[in-house]
Design a protein around this motif. Structure first.
Motif, PDB file in Angstrom:
ATOM      1  N   ASP A   1       0.822  -1.212   0.000  1.00  0.00           N
ATOM      2  CA  ASP A   1       0.000   0.000   0.000  1.00  0.00           C
ATOM      3  C   ASP A   1       0.856   1.262   0.000  1.00  0.00           C
ATOM      4  OD1 ASP A   1      -2.386  -1.332  -0.094  1.00  0.00           O
ATOM      5  OD2 ASP A   1      -2.766  -1.232   2.063  1.00  0.00           O
ATOM      6  N   ALA A   2       2.051   1.166   0.595  1.00  0.00           N
ATOM      7  CA  ALA A   2       2.963   2.313   0.652  1.00  0.00           C
ATOM      8  C   ALA A   2       3.882   2.373  -0.578  1.00  0.00           C
ATOM      9  CB  ALA A   2       3.806   2.243   1.917  1.00  0.00           C
ATOM     10  N   PHE A   3       3.624   1.484  -1.550  1.00  0.00           N
ATOM     11  CA  PHE A   3       4.410   1.420  -2.789  1.00  0.00           C
ATOM     12  C   PHE A   3       5.887   1.102  -2.534  1.00  0.00           C
ATOM     13  CE2 PHE A   3       0.923   4.468  -3.483  1.00  0.00           C
ATOM     14  CZ  PHE A   3       0.226   3.781  -4.474  1.00  0.00           C
ATOM     15  N   VAL A   4       6.123   0.363  -1.455  1.00  0.00           N
ATOM     16  CA  VAL A   4       7.481  -0.071  -1.148  1.00  0.00           C
ATOM     17  C   VAL A   4       7.819  -1.344  -1.907  1.00  0.00           C
ATOM     18  CG1 VAL A   4       9.004  -0.843   0.729  1.00  0.00           C
ATOM     19  CG2 VAL A   4       7.408   1.041   1.100  1.00  0.00           C
ATOM     20  N   LEU A   5       6.793  -2.079  -2.316  1.00  0.00           N
ATOM     21  CA  LEU A   5       7.001  -3.318  -3.050  1.00  0.00           C
ATOM     22  C   LEU A   5       5.812  -3.594  -3.951  1.00  0.00           C
ATOM     23  CD1 LEU A   5       5.028  -5.778  -1.778  1.00  0.00           C
ATOM     24  CD2 LEU A   5       6.584  -5.469   0.142  1.00  0.00           C
ATOM     25  N   THR A   6       6.034  -4.496  -4.886  1.00  0.00           N
ATOM     26  CA  THR A   6       4.962  -5.063  -5.701  1.00  0.00           C
ATOM     27  C   THR A   6       5.169  -6.574  -5.737  1.00  0.00           C
ATOM     28  OG1 THR A   6       6.259  -4.780  -7.737  1.00  0.00           O
ATOM     29  CG2 THR A   6       4.698  -3.014  -7.153  1.00  0.00           C
ATOM     30  N   LEU A   7       4.142  -7.273  -6.148  1.00  0.00           N
ATOM     31  CA  LEU A   7       4.254  -8.717  -6.316  1.00  0.00           C
ATOM     32  C   LEU A   7       4.240  -9.055  -7.793  1.00  0.00           C
ATOM     33  CD1 LEU A   7       1.939 -10.327  -3.600  1.00  0.00           C
ATOM     34  CD2 LEU A   7       4.361  -9.771  -3.458  1.00  0.00           C
ATOM     35  N   GLU A   8       5.184  -9.882  -8.196  1.00  0.00           N
ATOM     36  CA  GLU A   8       5.185 -10.467  -9.538  1.00  0.00           C
ATOM     37  C   GLU A   8       4.986 -11.957  -9.353  1.00  0.00           C
ATOM     38  OE1 GLU A   8       8.618  -9.386 -11.769  1.00  0.00           O
ATOM     39  OE2 GLU A   8       8.176  -7.229 -11.710  1.00  0.00           O
TER      40      GLU A   8
END
Length: 204
Positions: free
Chosen positions: A40-47
């Motif tokens: 939510d804080a745009f610290v990570l994404t999932l691939e």
């Protein structure tokens, strides 16, 4: 407030003599909650099931535990899977979050007049954080509800989780549920093995 702290507060509120929550299950769910807060804080994404950190590390996040979680992300390809993160980050995470809540004045001792003081348990102090967590829980907010279900804090399934919360939430919650199921199975297997060992010594 973070999802992880909301989950911790809710777990302490719903824990009773008839409905106890295991720290191991909750630690895994807290690790999942941290992932969702970081997403939510745009610290990570999932691939797929891989955790891909943002190119630059954040300078400040909602609380100390979340900042520590961000710093703990693996930045080496092919990156860490959600499952591996849950087991690595989840080790002892309940105790760490509880200590942080205590340090912030969010916990008070709860006296039971009919029990010795050594059995005293801790309760959540009345605070804006607790009221916000309780309101979120009462509203049936899907992310908190799904994590609570995976941690065995509630029994009612969350309808249309993907439609209400998105694929990232589904991926993380599914991984938490799988990890908790594995943990419960290991615990049960050890209990059976220990009982069998005791029976051998007793000549049964």
């Amino acid at each position: 407030m973070t999802t992880a702290r909301d989950l911790l507060i809710v777990s302490m509120d719903v824990t009773t003599a008839d409905h106890s929550v295991q720290q191991g299950e909750l630690s895994l769910a807290l690790a999942g909650a941290e992932l969702l807060d970081l997403a939510d804080a745009f610290v990570l994404t999932l691939e797929g099931d891989r955790i891909v950190p943002a190119p630059t590390a954040p300078l400040d996040l909602a609380d100390r535990q979340l900042t520590e979680a961000a710093a703990a992300l693996s930045r080496q390809e092919p990156y860490e899977s959600v499952e591996d993160w849950l087991w690595r980050r989840g080790r002892g995470l309940y105790a760490a979050h509880l200590a942080a809540l205590e340090a912030d004045g969010g916990v008070t001792p709860q006296h039971r007049h009919w029990l010795p003081l050594r059995t005293e348990r801790k309760a959540v102090a009345d605070s804006p954080d607790r009221r916000a967590a309780v309101e979120r829980w009462a509203s049936g907010e899907p992310v908190l509800a799904a994590l609570a279900l995976a941690a065995r804090l509630r029994d009612e399934p969350v309808e249309d989780l993907a439609g209400r919360a998105g694929d990232t939430v589904v991926t993380v919650v599914t991984a938490v549920d799988d990890a908790v199921t594995e943990l419960v199975a290991v615990r049960q297997r050890r209990a059976i093995e220990n009982a069998a060992f005791d029976n051998i010594w007793r000549g049964q």
